[in-house]
Design a protein around this motif. Structure first.
Motif, PDB file in Angstrom:
ATOM      1  N   MET A 100       0.840  -1.200   0.000  1.00 21.47           N
ATOM      2  CA  MET A 100       0.000   0.000   0.000  1.00 21.47           C
ATOM      3  C   MET A 100       0.878   1.254   0.000  1.00 21.47           C
ATOM      4  O   MET A 100       1.835   1.353   0.773  1.00 21.47           O
ATOM      5  N   ASP A 101       0.555   2.188  -0.871  1.00 26.53           N
ATOM      6  CA  ASP A 101       1.335   3.420  -0.969  1.00 26.53           C
ATOM      7  C   ASP A 101       0.931   4.448   0.078  1.00 26.53           C
ATOM      8  O   ASP A 101       1.750   5.267   0.501  1.00 26.53           O
ATOM      9  N   ALA A 102      -0.335   4.427   0.481  1.00 31.41           N
ATOM     10  CA  ALA A 102      -0.828   5.436   1.415  1.00 31.41           C
ATOM     11  C   ALA A 102      -2.084   4.908   2.101  1.00 31.41           C
ATOM     12  O   ALA A 102      -2.745   3.994   1.594  1.00 31.41           O
ATOM     13  N   PRO A 103      -2.446   5.467   3.270  1.00 32.89           N
ATOM     14  CA  PRO A 103      -3.681   5.059   3.947  1.00 32.89           C
ATOM     15  C   PRO A 103      -4.906   5.359   3.087  1.00 32.89           C
ATOM     16  O   PRO A 103      -4.881   6.238   2.236  1.00 32.89           O
ATOM     17  N   ARG A 104      -5.974   4.591   3.319  1.00 33.54           N
ATOM     18  CA  ARG A 104      -7.228   4.861   2.614  1.00 33.54           C
ATOM     19  C   ARG A 104      -8.396   4.650   3.550  1.00 33.54           C
ATOM     20  O   ARG A 104      -8.275   4.030   4.608  1.00 33.54           O
ATOM     21  N   ALA A 105      -9.551   5.162   3.148  1.00 34.26           N
ATOM     22  CA  ALA A 105     -10.758   5.065   3.969  1.00 34.26           C
ATOM     23  C   ALA A 105     -11.448   3.721   3.748  1.00 34.26           C
ATOM     24  O   ALA A 105     -11.317   3.090   2.688  1.00 34.26           O
ATOM     25  N   GLU A 106     -12.186   3.291   4.748  1.00 37.03           N
ATOM     26  CA  GLU A 106     -12.987   2.077   4.648  1.00 37.03           C
ATOM     27  C   GLU A 106     -14.254   2.382   3.855  1.00 37.03           C
ATOM     28  O   GLU A 106     -14.910   3.399   4.081  1.00 37.03           O
ATOM     29  N   THR A 107     -14.592   1.507   2.901  1.00 35.97           N
ATOM     30  CA  THR A 107     -15.775   1.728   2.089  1.00 35.97           C
ATOM     31  C   THR A 107     -17.030   1.344   2.869  1.00 35.97           C
ATOM     32  O   THR A 107     -16.970   0.642   3.886  1.00 35.97           O
ATOM     33  N   VAL A 108     -18.173   1.786   2.375  1.00 35.14           N
ATOM     34  CA  VAL A 108     -19.447   1.464   3.021  1.00 35.14           C
ATOM     35  C   VAL A 108     -19.681  -0.041   3.015  1.00 35.14           C
ATOM     36  O   VAL A 108     -20.128  -0.625   4.010  1.00 35.14           O
ATOM     37  N   GLU A 109     -19.363  -0.686   1.887  1.00 28.94           N
ATOM     38  CA  GLU A 109     -19.562  -2.128   1.780  1.00 28.94           C
ATOM     39  C   GLU A 109     -18.664  -2.875   2.767  1.00 28.94           C
ATOM     40  O   GLU A 109     -19.097  -3.857   3.393  1.00 28.94           O
ATOM     41  N   GLU A 110     -17.415  -2.442   2.901  1.00 27.13           N
ATOM     42  CA  GLU A 110     -16.499  -3.088   3.842  1.00 27.13           C
ATOM     43  C   GLU A 110     -16.984  -2.929   5.276  1.00 27.13           C
ATOM     44  O   GLU A 110     -16.889  -3.863   6.078  1.00 27.13           O
ATOM     45  N   ARG A 111     -17.526  -1.759   5.582  1.00 32.52           N
ATOM     46  CA  ARG A 111     -18.034  -1.531   6.934  1.00 32.52           C
ATOM     47  C   ARG A 111     -19.241  -2.430   7.219  1.00 32.52           C
ATOM     48  O   ARG A 111     -19.382  -2.960   8.326  1.00 32.52           O
ATOM     49  N   GLN A 112     -20.105  -2.598   6.231  1.00 37.69           N
ATOM     50  CA  GLN A 112     -21.272  -3.452   6.409  1.00 37.69           C
ATOM     51  C   GLN A 112     -20.856  -4.906   6.613  1.00 37.69           C
ATOM     52  O   GLN A 112     -21.397  -5.607   7.483  1.00 37.69           O
ATOM     53  N   ARG A 113     -19.898  -5.370   5.806  1.00 35.93           N
ATOM     54  CA  ARG A 113     -19.430  -6.752   5.961  1.00 35.93           C
ATOM     55  C   ARG A 113     -18.760  -6.951   7.317  1.00 35.93           C
ATOM     56  O   ARG A 113     -18.915  -8.011   7.947  1.00 35.93           O
ATOM     57  N   SER A 114     -18.029  -5.955   7.763  1.00 35.16           N
ATOM     58  CA  SER A 114     -17.390  -6.046   9.077  1.00 35.16           C
ATOM     59  C   SER A 114     -18.436  -6.147  10.179  1.00 35.16           C
ATOM     60  O   SER A 114     -18.286  -6.922  11.132  1.00 35.16           O
ATOM     61  N   LYS A 115     -19.504  -5.386  10.051  1.00 39.18           N
ATOM     62  CA  LYS A 115     -20.584  -5.430  11.029  1.00 39.18           C
ATOM     63  C   LYS A 115     -21.253  -6.797  11.046  1.00 39.18           C
ATOM     64  O   LYS A 115     -21.565  -7.337  12.115  1.00 39.18           O
ATOM     65  N   GLN A 116     -21.458  -7.371   9.863  1.00 45.53           N
ATOM     66  CA  GLN A 116     -22.074  -8.694   9.781  1.00 45.53           C
ATOM     67  C   GLN A 116     -21.179  -9.755  10.418  1.00 45.53           C
ATOM     68  O   GLN A 116     -21.670 -10.651  11.111  1.00 45.53           O
ATOM     69  N   ARG A 117     -19.862  -9.649  10.188  1.00 48.67           N
ATOM     70  CA  ARG A 117     -18.952 -10.604  10.810  1.00 48.67           C
ATOM     71  C   ARG A 117     -18.984 -10.481  12.321  1.00 48.67           C
ATOM     72  O   ARG A 117     -18.920 -11.477  13.049  1.00 48.67           O
ATOM     73  N   GLY A 118     -19.074  -9.233  12.808  1.00 51.89           N
ATOM     74  CA  GLY A 118     -19.158  -9.039  14.247  1.00 51.89           C
ATOM     75  C   GLY A 118     -20.399  -9.682  14.842  1.00 51.89           C
ATOM     76  O   GLY A 118     -20.344 -10.308  15.906  1.00 51.89           O
ATOM     77  N   LYS A 119     -21.531  -9.539  14.148  1.00 50.65           N
ATOM     78  CA  LYS A 119     -22.770 -10.162  14.623  1.00 50.65           C
ATOM     79  C   LYS A 119     -22.653 -11.681  14.602  1.00 50.65           C
ATOM     80  O   LYS A 119     -23.113 -12.360  15.533  1.00 50.65           O
TER      81      LYS A 119
END
Length: 483
Positions: free
Chosen positions: A317-336
């Motif tokens: 990775m060349d630089a930091p980037r933001a988390e996408t909406v889809e990635e955040r949703q999948r992360s939430k589902q994994r947490g549940k």
């Protein structure tokens, strides 16, 4: 971000001492020229400037450079941190209570305390491994290929699985991946039998059963040769402070030298650096953001391999980037899903999770979400065949709801030993549509561990992780007359 950090040696230490001596000599020479220059300032100003600029400053600069290379780097960077920083961080961290995993850790710890309190109140002890299996491999030896590879390795990637997340948790599984010149040269994986039972909360995540621990060596028997092999190597891991604390706790109990890495590479720290706004920094969420779709297996060696894979991708990775909406949703589902895995352990309350009946033939579903069955109240005679809190195998069959508000909606009927015990309601079915194939399907189920015998038995079936609800209207049984 290379990791070619070798084990320290006496020769290298002596070389650093020589560099420091040379640095001091340079500073003494610089000081001498400064004194001489100041002595000449009243007589000849240009002589002062020449002495200061041409002789004093270069000597002082050379001394600083030599001293820098003779000292350990203390500035944190993307490749790792020093041992002193690691010791300070480890003392400050509350194990398992990082920002992204505090809720999951809290749930696990609450269930673990609930299990222990329940057993104490009922006067029951946890199911312990057989005593004759604790020291059945006194002459345990690590494969010579791993030991030889460790001698030239640049780094060891480490992961563990344990009996819980709180203090006093014991080692159940250890996995190590050796890296040299950015390549995997050897791996190590071993279950261990600490003599204490795996808590139901931890077992719901790592799926390590007591039967799997029978016949396995004690942690001390494994750690003696393993820690000797990787002694002095830089270590890599995901939330590595926790894994090192578990290993060192076992080392302390066994009376052997603790693991003291010269440098650590923590992919959780790198995740926070490269994805600063991410909602979760678990290994599974990190891999998802890096484009890796392999599921996290929560076994030590597989997690260590995925940690190394994540590190390599982070390096690109060349630089930091933001988390996408889809990635955040999948992360939430994994947490549940993970919370469901842990919460269903509450039904065990210290009892065995081994099924009490024989497993039928059929395709077995993954167990990630315990869902309540509708209609269980009508099948109490069947459910009472086994004690409360029992786990058992069931078969699933696709069909349609027979009556009520959701009549003719698709559903799945569940059968215990050939007799029905309930079905999935329409709302739950919408979250698991397409996960149950046609034909013979097998899954785990269990009843709630309620102390009040007057209460009806409630059954839950273990299904794959739920997805976003699907509109089932299009799949209703509108052609019932044809069937």
């Amino acid at each position: 971000m290379s990791i070619h950090s070798k084990k320290s040696s006496p020769l290298f230490s002596a070389f650093k001492i020589v560099l420091k001596i040379l640095a001091i000599i340079c500073w003494v020479i610089a000081l001498f020229f400064c004194i001489v220059s100041f002595a000449l300032i009243s007589e000849n100003v240009p002589a002062f400037l020449v002495g200061l600029l041409i002789f004093s400053l270069p000597c002082a600069f050379i001394g600083c450079v030599l001293w820098h290379f003779s000292s350990d780097k203390k500035k944190k960077n993307r490749t790792g941190i020093t041992e002193k920083q690691y010791d300070r961080q480890q003392s400050e961290k509350i194990i398992g209570n990082t920002a992204d995993s505090s809720k999951e850790s809290s749930v696990l710890n609450q269930i673990q305390r609930s299990d222990n309190q329940s057993m104490q109140s009922k006067g029951k002890a946890m199911v312990m491994p057989r005593a004759d299996t604790l020291n059945n491999q006194v002459n345990y030896q690590v494969d010579s290929t791993f030991i030889d590879a460790a001698k030239t390795a640049d780094c060891a990637v480490v992961d563990t699985e344990t009996t819980g997340l709180g203090k006093g948790s014991r080692l159940l599984d250890i996995g190590i991946v050796l890296i040299e010149n950015e390549r995997i040269t050897a791996t190590f994986s071993q279950l261990t039998n600490p003599g204490t039972a795996n808590t139901s909360g931890a077992a719901a995540v790592n799926h390590i059963t007591q039967d799997m621990l029978y016949g396995q060596p004690a942690p001390s028997q494994v750690l003696v040769p393993v820690l000797e092999a990787i002694k002095g190597l830089p270590l890599m891991g995901h939330n590595l402070a926790y894994d090192i604390s578990i290993i060192n706790n076992e080392a302390n109990l066994a009376g052997i030298a603790k693991l003291q890495p010269s440098q650590i590479y923590d992919t959780m720290d790198l995740s926070k650096e490269m994805f600063p706004d991410a909602s979760s920094h678990t290994l599974a969420s990190l891999l998802d953001r890096l484009g890796v779709k392999e599921p996290e297996q929560h076994r030590a060696l597989s997690d260590a391999l995925q940690t190394w894979q994540a590190y390599q991708l982070l390096c690109k990775m060349d630089a930091p980037r933001a988390e996408t909406v889809e990635e955040r949703q999948r992360s939430k589902q994994r947490g549940k899903a993970k919370t469901n895995d842990v919460m269903r352990a509450r039904y065990l309350s210290g009892k065995s999770s081994e099924p009490v009946n024989e497993k039928p033939e059929g395709v077995q579903l993954e167990a990630h979400a315990g869902e309540n069955l509708s209609g269980s109240a009508l099948y109490q005679d069947v459910l009472r065949k086994y004690p409360r809190g029992s786990y058992f195998w069931v078969t699933l069959s696709r069909d349609f709801i027979q009556s009520g508000k959701y009549k003719d909606y698709p559903t799945v009927f569940v059968y215990l030993d050939g007799e029905g015990i309930g079905f999935l309601g329409a709302r739950l079915m919408a979250k698991h549509w397409g996960q149950i194939p046609d034909g013979s399907v097998v899954a785990l189920a269990h009843t709630s561990n309620c102390a009040d015998e007057t209460q009806p038995y409630k059954a839950r079936v273990e299904l794959p992780a739920a997805h976003e609800p699907v509109d089932l209207t299009a799949y209703m049984k509108v052609y019932s007359n044809e069937l």
